[in-house]
Design an enzyme around this catalytic site. Structure first.
Site, PDB file in Angstrom:
ATOM      1  N   SER A 105       4.960   4.230   6.033  1.00 23.52           N
ATOM      2  CA  SER A 105       3.631   4.748   5.709  1.00 23.52           C
ATOM      3  C   SER A 105       2.743   4.883   6.941  1.00 23.52           C
ATOM      4  CB  SER A 105       2.934   3.838   4.691  1.00 23.52           C
ATOM      5  OG  SER A 105       3.441   4.030   3.403  1.00 23.52           O
TER       6      SER A 105
ATOM      7  N   SER B 122       3.290  -2.210   4.010  1.00 24.39           N
ATOM      8  CA  SER B 122       3.209  -0.760   3.791  1.00 24.39           C
ATOM      9  C   SER B 122       4.422  -0.279   3.026  1.00 24.39           C
ATOM     10  CB  SER B 122       3.152  -0.032   5.135  1.00 24.39           C
ATOM     11  OG  SER B 122       4.440  -0.028   5.749  1.00 24.39           O
ATOM     12  N   ASP B 123       4.273   0.823   2.315  1.00 30.78           N
ATOM     13  CA  ASP B 123       5.464   1.519   1.844  1.00 30.78           C
ATOM     14  C   ASP B 123       6.207   2.002   3.086  1.00 30.78           C
ATOM     15  OD1 ASP B 123       7.367   2.686   0.239  1.00 30.78           O
ATOM     16  OD2 ASP B 123       5.940   3.699  -1.056  1.00 30.78           O
ATOM     17  N   CYS B 124       7.472   2.303   2.941  1.00 34.62           N
ATOM     18  CA  CYS B 124       8.326   2.462   4.115  1.00 34.62           C
ATOM     19  C   CYS B 124       7.931   3.663   4.959  1.00 34.62           C
ATOM     20  CB  CYS B 124       9.784   2.513   3.696  1.00 34.62           C
ATOM     21  SG  CYS B 124      10.284   0.912   3.036  1.00 34.62           S
TER      22      CYS B 124
ATOM     23  N   CYS C 195       0.846  -1.196   0.000  1.00 39.48           N
ATOM     24  CA  CYS C 195       0.000   0.000   0.000  1.00 39.48           C
ATOM     25  C   CYS C 195       0.884   1.249   0.000  1.00 39.48           C
ATOM     26  CB  CYS C 195      -0.972  -0.005   1.167  1.00 39.48           C
ATOM     27  SG  CYS C 195      -0.224  -0.271   2.799  1.00 39.48           S
TER      28      CYS C 195
END
Length: 779
Positions: free
Chosen positions: A306, A302-304, A269
């Site tokens: 996020s 998650s994107d880092c 995401c």
């Protein structure tokens, strides 16, 4: 590293012998660290682990996961919610870094994989946007297979992980986007086909067991993410306002294909919000769609940072614990970085999330690792255990990198008598431009250390005597040396200008503000072309397109090539095309707009369809009907291909049930699901379009056959959209038959205003090259 070395790290080393000792110690530690892979259930080293259920390979994965989760304390469970998973030594489980990247080759980004010691580099293929320009599905998968083989080989010597957060399947919606280079382009069909093929290349294990993974891929960034940092709009705080129609027919299809058709092991995401909700905290998008509708067999990451972003930057929650809780409850399984790990325990204590939700999240993570064999003991005794450094940077892999670049290169202009250049007539070549000796620029972003580089100048100089002049000190080209460049051009038989961009102009966190060549590149190109006495070839190295109308219309510029970021062998591939050893066959995977387009279209407007009363022109070839510099699919070849239609229906009749409301009243469209879809044509759901393709030129070449359709003008349907494509290779005067199987309800459907797929009734136009064929769908 010992404490004595750590305490002395900031002191000057007093002698050569001390420096040498320090160097040797670092090398020794690095070598030892890289000698063995990271894995759990080492029953050889610790026989007591053999009695643990999760180490029993004879059990089903679900049973093994349940056994493992049941043995963990809450604190230990929380250690597996972050990308740097904290091992449990009492159970023989080591630390594991989930974050590795393999966008176009094994990368060192993320720290889960790296280079040194036994593996100094890996094959660096062209950046994705150029590979996509080949429109060759078998190539997409072949690259993925090589990357996964090299990844497994590196894993076996402790240099790589098993979970790779690639590919990027976002739609290249706006030409200014700095990360458009990472994507397969602007078309959902192409992006979907690329996603499925690359994921299969990465993941599919020898033997065909769908429950086993060679490596685990991840499709990102879900969803409607395509703004990084444009004027005052930043990805951390951007709210993408997307209507249901655009979501269903543009932004979601590549992700759906990843999960449903590619069986991808993970979806990531994104940072942004969609319609006011952070994607990583939206239960409808995560639990509802990815896991519910699409049935993801894997984990959601998650994107880092996020989760930190939705708390700290978006102020979506009042506390870190609330951010962690809502993301886990929405369906997030793994947080890239440490935020969730730091705050999950307090979130449980506060009653914001229960232990059962954490059990569910880590179960998805463990199941993925088990499919990879991480819990099966020594990987050297498993399927890919014989792979090692000898299988990285092989001659075959490096040749595939060269061929991938050749297949993607797009010839956009070619005046008569220009390309290909003949080494027998061109004795001296001027190679000019800031990218003429490019190395790292050729591999774009999310790269690793390549096997080796061949620059454009080196590639060209292998064929004819070549002289180099940079013209500009870098791509920003603030002070061009026009006099020196023009003098060289005037003295040579032909000129190759290698211009364009690099990551200082377009990259993650950096979107462009205009579509011009950077700095004074245009002035340099124009003056060099004016001074040249022979053919002038303009080579554009970039991820995004440009307004190069000036060059398109300049008769002195005889040829234009777009080469993307062509990877480690880019110089060889460019020379192969320029000198005719390879006939170009790449086609543009995105529209090249004029500068006037971006002057009236803000990046932040997510609408795909035009809004004529407000002067909004729409986006991509599917909805934008205005002027272009070059169009989606544009291509030239050194030969000529003819198409002839052999078979295609004129009429498709849909059979409706007696109770269907459209039997008694006129309808513009039908739902793209139901018995009428199953009985569209003589008991089948599909139709066949059959074509004859002939190479009518005087040399061998490859050609992409595109099948487009223009549907009836209802529900804001596209001007045209891509149904499918096939790549064929033909000798001169050779012919081939190309067949397209078209599913009436899946492929010909359009999306209505509320996001529902519909079959429009009425007149369709099928396009193949200059051929057009009418098709009517009725009830």
């Amino acid at each position: 590293m010992s404490s004595s070395w750590l305490t002395s790290r900031n002191r000057a080393l007093s002698s050569v012998s001390t420096l040498l000792l320090y160097f040797l110690l670092c090398i020794s530690e690095q070598s030892n660290a890289q000698s063995s892979p990271v894995f759990a259930c080492d029953v050889t080293g610790n026989p007591s682990l053999a009695v643990l259920g999760f180490c029993n390979t004879g059990l089903k994965i679900k049973a093994r996961v349940t056994d493992l989760v049941g043995r963990l304390t809450l604190e230990e469970k929380i250690g597996f919610l972050g990308s740097r998973a904290v091992g449990v030594s009492r159970l023989g489980i080591p630390d594991y870094n989930w974050w590795s990247e393999a966008l176009h080759g094994v990368s060192y980004i993320g720290g889960g994989s790296g280079f040194s010691g036994q593996v100094r580099g890996a094959t660096s293929f062209p950046q994705v946007i150029l590979t996509a320009a080949s429109f060759n599905v078998s190539l997409f998968q072949a690259i993925g297979k090589v990357v996964s083989t090299e990844a497994r080989a590196m894993y076996n010597v402790g240099s790589a992980g098993l979970t790779f957060w690639s590919p990027n399947v976002n739609i290249f919606r706006d030409p200014r986007w700095g990360r458009g280079q990472e994507t397969p382009g602007e078309d959902p069909t192409l992006s979907s086909k690329y996603a499925v093929a690359y994921v299969k290349g990465l993941q599919e294990a020898d033997g065909g067991d769908p429950n086993r993974l060679k490596v685990a891929a991840c499709c990102k960034h879900y969803t409607a993410y395509d703004v990084d940092n444009w004027t005052d709009v930043h990805r951390f705080t951007f709210n993408a306002v997307v209507n249901q129609q655009d979501m269903a027919d543009t932004f979601q299809p590549p992700f759906k294909s990843c999960v449903v058709d590619g069986n991808v092991a993970s979806v990531m995401c994104s940072y942004n919000q969609v319609n006011g909700k952070p994607t990583c905290a939206d239960p409808d998008l995560l639990s509802g769609v990815i896991r519910g509708q699409w049935k993801l067999n894997g984990y959601i990451v998650s994107d880092c940072d996020s989760v930190d972003v939705l708390y700290r930057d978006q102020h979506y929650t009042k506390t870190p614990e609330e951010a962690v809780a809502i993301s886990i409850l929405a369906g997030l399984d793994l947080n890239c970085d440490h935020f969730t790990h730091e705050h999950a325990l307090e979130a449980v204590k506060a009653g914001l999330v229960n232990e059962a939700a954490i059990d569910n999240a880590i179960s998805n993570n463990f199941a993925t690792l088990m499919r990879l064999g991480f819990f099966d003991g020594d990987p050297k005794k498993q399927l890919y255990g014989d792979l090692g450094p000898k299988d990285v940077c092989t001659a075959e892999n490096q040749e595939l990198a060269r061929d991938a670049a050749r297949q993607g290169i797009v010839l956009l202009k070619n005046s008569a008598g220009s390309l290909p250049l003949s080494p027998s007539t061109i004795k001296t070549l001027a190679v000019i431009g800031p990218n003429a000796k490019a190395t790292v620029t050729m591999i774009g972003n999310y790269f690793g250390d390549p096997c080796k580089y061949t620059t454009p100048f080196q590639g060209l100089a292998e064929t004819v005597s070549s002289t180099y002049q940079p013209g500009c000190s870098n791509v920003a080209c603030k002070e061009p040396d026009i006099d020196s460049a023009a003098a060289l051009a005037a003295s040579a038989d032909a000129v190759v200008l290698v211009m364009g961009e690099d990551q200082t102009i377009e990259q993650e966190t950096l979107d462009r503000v205009d579509l011009y060549l950077p700095g004074k590149q245009q002035e340099l190109v124009t003056q060099v072309a004016k001074a040249a006495k022979g053919p002038v070839v303009l080579v554009i190295m970039s991820g995004g397109g440009f307004d190069i109308t000036f060059a398109k219309n300049d008769e002195k510029i005889t040829s234009i090539m777009w080469v993307g970021y062509p990877g480690e062998a880019g110089g060889l591939a460019i020379a192969d095309v320029i000198f005719g050893r390879h006939n170009p066959s790449g086609s543009l995977p995105m529209t090249w707009y004029p500068q006037s387009y971006v002057e009236k279209v803000p990046m932040s407007n997510m609408n795909m369809r035009p809004d004529k009363p407000n002067g909004y022109p729409g986006r991509t070839y599917r909805f934008y009907a205005g002027e272009t510099v070059y169009a989606f699919g544009d291509t030239l070849s050194y030969t000529k291909f003819d198409h002839r239609l052999i078979k295609a229906p004129r009429l498709v009749s849909l059979s409706l049930d007696e109770s269907h409301p459209c039997r008694s009243s006129e309808c513009q469209s039908l739902d793209a699901i139901g018995p009428h879809c199953e009985n569209a044509v003589e008991g089948e759901s599909g139709i066949e379009v059959k074509l004859n393709v002939k190479n009518a030129g005087d040399r061998e070449g490859s050609h992409t056959v595109f099948l487009f359709t223009t549907p009836p003008a209802i529900h804001g349907s596209p001007i045209k959209h891509l149904l499918g494509f096939e790549k064929v290779r033909l000798r001169k005067n050779e012919e081939a038959v190309v067949r397209f199987k078209v599913d009436v309800c899946k492929d010909l459907s359009v999306v209505d205003e509320i996001g529902t797929r519909k079959i429009a009734l009425g007149h369709y136009l099928l396009h193949v090259g200059s051929l057009k064929h009418s098709l009517n769908i009725t009830v």
